[in-house]
Design a protein around this motif. Structure first.
Motif, PDB file in Angstrom:
ATOM      1  N   SER A 332      23.477  42.578  64.624  1.00 26.00           N
ATOM      2  CA  SER A 332      23.275  40.589  65.423  1.00 26.00           C
ATOM      3  C   SER A 332      21.857  40.467  65.297  1.00 26.00           C
ATOM      4  O   SER A 332      21.319  40.292  65.822  1.00 26.00           O
ATOM      5  N   SER A 333      21.301  39.631  64.488  1.00 28.08           N
ATOM      6  CA  SER A 333      20.204  38.839  64.275  1.00 28.08           C
ATOM      7  C   SER A 333      20.019  37.962  65.970  1.00 28.08           C
ATOM      8  O   SER A 333      18.917  37.955  66.335  1.00 28.08           O
ATOM      9  N   MET A 366      19.161  33.736  56.400  1.00 30.06           N
ATOM     10  CA  MET A 366      19.661  34.960  56.060  1.00 30.06           C
ATOM     11  C   MET A 366      19.497  35.670  54.538  1.00 30.06           C
ATOM     12  O   MET A 366      19.920  36.127  53.983  1.00 30.06           O
ATOM     13  N   THR A 369      21.776  38.982  54.441  1.00 26.67           N
ATOM     14  CA  THR A 369      22.617  38.887  54.141  1.00 26.67           C
ATOM     15  C   THR A 369      23.590  37.515  52.943  1.00 26.67           C
ATOM     16  O   THR A 369      24.239  37.974  51.985  1.00 26.67           O
ATOM     17  N   ALA A 409      27.161  32.943  61.115  1.00 26.75           N
ATOM     18  CA  ALA A 409      26.658  33.636  62.474  1.00 26.75           C
ATOM     19  C   ALA A 409      25.199  34.720  62.100  1.00 26.75           C
ATOM     20  O   ALA A 409      25.527  35.640  61.317  1.00 26.75           O
ATOM     21  N   ILE A 411      25.565  37.355  64.057  1.00 29.44           N
ATOM     22  CA  ILE A 411      26.631  38.098  64.766  1.00 29.44           C
ATOM     23  C   ILE A 411      27.340  39.131  63.384  1.00 29.44           C
ATOM     24  O   ILE A 411      27.312  39.037  62.359  1.00 29.44           O
ATOM     25  N   PRO A 412      27.664  40.632  63.941  1.00 30.80           N
ATOM     26  CA  PRO A 412      27.933  41.976  63.120  1.00 30.80           C
ATOM     27  C   PRO A 412      28.737  41.047  62.593  1.00 30.80           C
ATOM     28  O   PRO A 412      29.805  40.617  61.961  1.00 30.80           O
ATOM     29  N   GLU A 413      28.795  41.780  60.918  1.00 34.05           N
ATOM     30  CA  GLU A 413      29.868  41.822  59.810  1.00 34.05           C
ATOM     31  C   GLU A 413      30.251  39.779  59.266  1.00 34.05           C
ATOM     32  O   GLU A 413      31.818  38.955  58.687  1.00 34.05           O
ATOM     33  N   GLY A 415      28.818  38.387  57.492  1.00 34.99           N
ATOM     34  CA  GLY A 415      28.560  38.439  56.512  1.00 34.99           C
ATOM     35  C   GLY A 415      29.588  38.971  55.520  1.00 34.99           C
ATOM     36  O   GLY A 415      30.033  38.031  54.095  1.00 34.99           O
ATOM     37  N   ASP A 444      25.825  46.356  56.921  1.00 38.40           N
ATOM     38  CA  ASP A 444      24.791  45.088  57.916  1.00 38.40           C
ATOM     39  C   ASP A 444      23.760  45.320  58.073  1.00 38.40           C
ATOM     40  O   ASP A 444      23.529  44.495  59.077  1.00 38.40           O
ATOM     41  N   ARG A 447      21.194  45.140  56.825  1.00 35.91           N
ATOM     42  CA  ARG A 447      20.739  43.358  56.195  1.00 35.91           C
ATOM     43  C   ARG A 447      20.250  42.911  57.452  1.00 35.91           C
ATOM     44  O   ARG A 447      19.636  41.754  56.760  1.00 35.91           O
ATOM     45  N   THR A 448      20.758  42.766  58.591  1.00 34.79           N
ATOM     46  CA  THR A 448      20.440  42.067  59.607  1.00 34.79           C
ATOM     47  C   THR A 448      19.156  42.803  60.073  1.00 34.79           C
ATOM     48  O   THR A 448      18.317  41.921  60.605  1.00 34.79           O
ATOM     49  N   ASN A 451      16.589  40.660  57.804  1.00 34.64           N
ATOM     50  CA  ASN A 451      16.955  39.215  58.130  1.00 34.64           C
ATOM     51  C   ASN A 451      16.534  39.242  59.220  1.00 34.64           C
ATOM     52  O   ASN A 451      15.427  38.219  59.014  1.00 34.64           O
TER      53      ASN A 451
END
Ligand code: ASP
Length: 468
Positions: A332-333, A366, A369, A409, A411-413, A415, A444, A447-448, A451
């Protein structure tokens, strides 16, 4: 005029050569925690009964959840305090013009570049084109009889509630199959996401974008009111300082929190037999995404950083390592934002930049994402024997992946859910999204981290634009 909050001066080259400052050991402990967590996740299920292993991972997961919640609870006050104090530190909101434009241009350009990298790599590797992945991952392919079924599938498989999915993308149902959204509908939704009719509700649901918009406007107004609001401006800048001290306090337990987060998630996946087996069945897709993210994080972004700052990008990346590892562990970014701010300040980026570039970046920038969504859309098209994508389809994928990533957003997943928009836009069947559901939680994390790196490099570049 009230006293302006103190600004850090950008560190000189020498200072930035010593990344991590006094936290060198902490980074080392965090890396150790991640390695130990993955080893635990792989070993425990092979020596214990399934039930016993699951309950141990569940127990460990509580520690991780505590750490995650401690980070998350700071996000809203930190975003409000830092954005406001950033504007107050400028003394005049109009001074935000050039850096603000630089930030938005950077977000957009790097996201588009990420999508292009993703599209090129996915077209070269062409995962799923041989149909192998379909056969071997049959058990995880979702086959909803009714397309709206997918929302429920997503709810159960991602563990997200309907409200959360709606929060990730307001109007998601309007974007579900049957009503193919135009680019204008998506853009309209994005504009609406900037504003909330109830600020407290936005804060309660960690809906950061309207809070940032409010903070910029409100603090901008405060700068025009002089002594009449000196107490408020003082409180805001002190609150910001206090929040950052709190982040440093929390970082002391980061290795334990990160161990728990990673061990429980990887361990549960391994015990359920999803981990290594699923990695095998979707290896082509995983390699594509990791290569794409790796290229963007280690080539594209560093090149941009070097172009604008003339400093060694890899030294900078090293100094952001605690934030990147936290991003990997929390997926989660937004939750990582406090750590990103702390690392960026330590790396010598001035507060006038970190205070607004990082909160905004964690919400709308992102790159990872966007790259993932573009690559996943092509992968899904490859799985569907009835689909052949044209060049125009790929352009539509590029545009919608960019917009969907902006709308996702931190937050996890998130995307995974906004990817539905991309699939819809080119008429792809969401039926095959099941083939990436089982592996999404893992990708995830990568990619986070990408991001978060994108946000940090953005802050360094925007910092430069204040100097010019
Ligand atoms: N988890 C990502 C983030 O917080 C968003 C995504 O799902 O791609 O940045």
């Amino acid at each position: 005029m009230p006293e302006q909050p103190e600004q850090n001066t950008p560190a000189d080259d020498n200072a930035s050569e010593k990344p991590g400052g006094g936290h060198g050991n902490l980074t080392f402990f965090i890396i150790g925690a991640i390695v130990a967590a993955i080893a635990t996740a792989l070993i425990l299920p092979s020596v214990l009964e399934k039930e016993a292993a699951l309950s141990i991972f569940h127990g460990i997961g509580i520690g991780g959840e505590v750490f995650l919640r401690a980070l998350m609870m700071m996000v809203v006050p930190l975003v409000i305090a830092s954005v406001m104090s950033g504007i107050l530190g400028l003394g005049d909101v109009r001074k935000l013009g050039k850096p603000g434009l630089t930030a938005v241009a950077y977000y957009l350009c790097t996201t588009v570049l990420a999508v292009v990298v993703g599209l090129i790599i996915v077209n070269i590797i062409n995962p799923g084109a041989d149909g192998g992945a379909v056969a071997s991952s049959e058990e995880i392919v979702v086959t909803p009889t009714d397309k709206t079924h997918l929302l429920e599938k997503l709810e159960t498989q991602t563990g997200m509630e309907k409200e959360k999915i709606a929060k990730i993308l307001p109007g998601l149902e309007g974007g579900l199959p049957g009503k193919e959204p135009t680019i204008w509908t998506i853009l309209g939704n994005l504009v609406l996401m900037l504003f909330a009719d109830n600020l407290l509700h936005a804060a309660a649901t960690t809906n950061l974008l309207p809070l940032i918009v409010f903070a910029i406007i409100f603090a901008g107004m405060l700068t025009t009111m002089g002594k009449r609001v000196s107490a408020i401006t003082e409180i805001i800048s002190q609150a910001n300082e206090a929040m950052m001290s709190f982040v440093m306090l929390l970082m002391r337990i980061a290795p334990i929190g990160i161990f728990c987060l990673v061990a429980s998630k990887f361990g549960e996946a391994q015990t359920e037999g999803q981990f290594l087996a699923v990695i095998k069945s979707t290896s082509g897709f995983i390699i594509t995404v990791l290569l794409g993210l790796g290229f963007h994080a280690l080539v594209t972004l560093p090149a941009i950083y070097y172009f604008f700052t003339r400093k060694n990008p890899y030294v900078f990346i090293k100094s952001m390592s605690r934030a990147l590892l936290t991003a990997f562990s929390t997926a989660s970014s937004s939750a990582t934002l406090p750590v990103t701010m702390e690392c960026a300040r330590e790396a010598g980026i001035s507060r006038r930049s970190t205070d607004f570039v990082l909160p905004l970046g964690a919400t709308i920038n992102m790159d990872g994402t966007a790259l993932y969504e573009a690559a996943a859309a092509i992968f899904i098209a490859n799985l569907d024997p009835n689909v052949t994508l044209t060049f125009v389809d790929q352009i539509v994928i590029a545009v919608t992946a960019t917009l969907a990533a902006i709308g996702a957003a931190g937050i996890p997943e998130a995307g995974l859910v906004t990817m539905l928009i991309v699939l819809n836009a080119v008429g792809l069947s969401p039926e095959y999204i099941g083939s990436i559901l089982a592996i999404d939680w893992l990708l995830d994390r990568f990619r986070t981290a990408t991001n978060t790196l994108g946000d940090s490099i953005g802050a360094a570049i925007v910092d430069k634009s204040f100097e010019d």
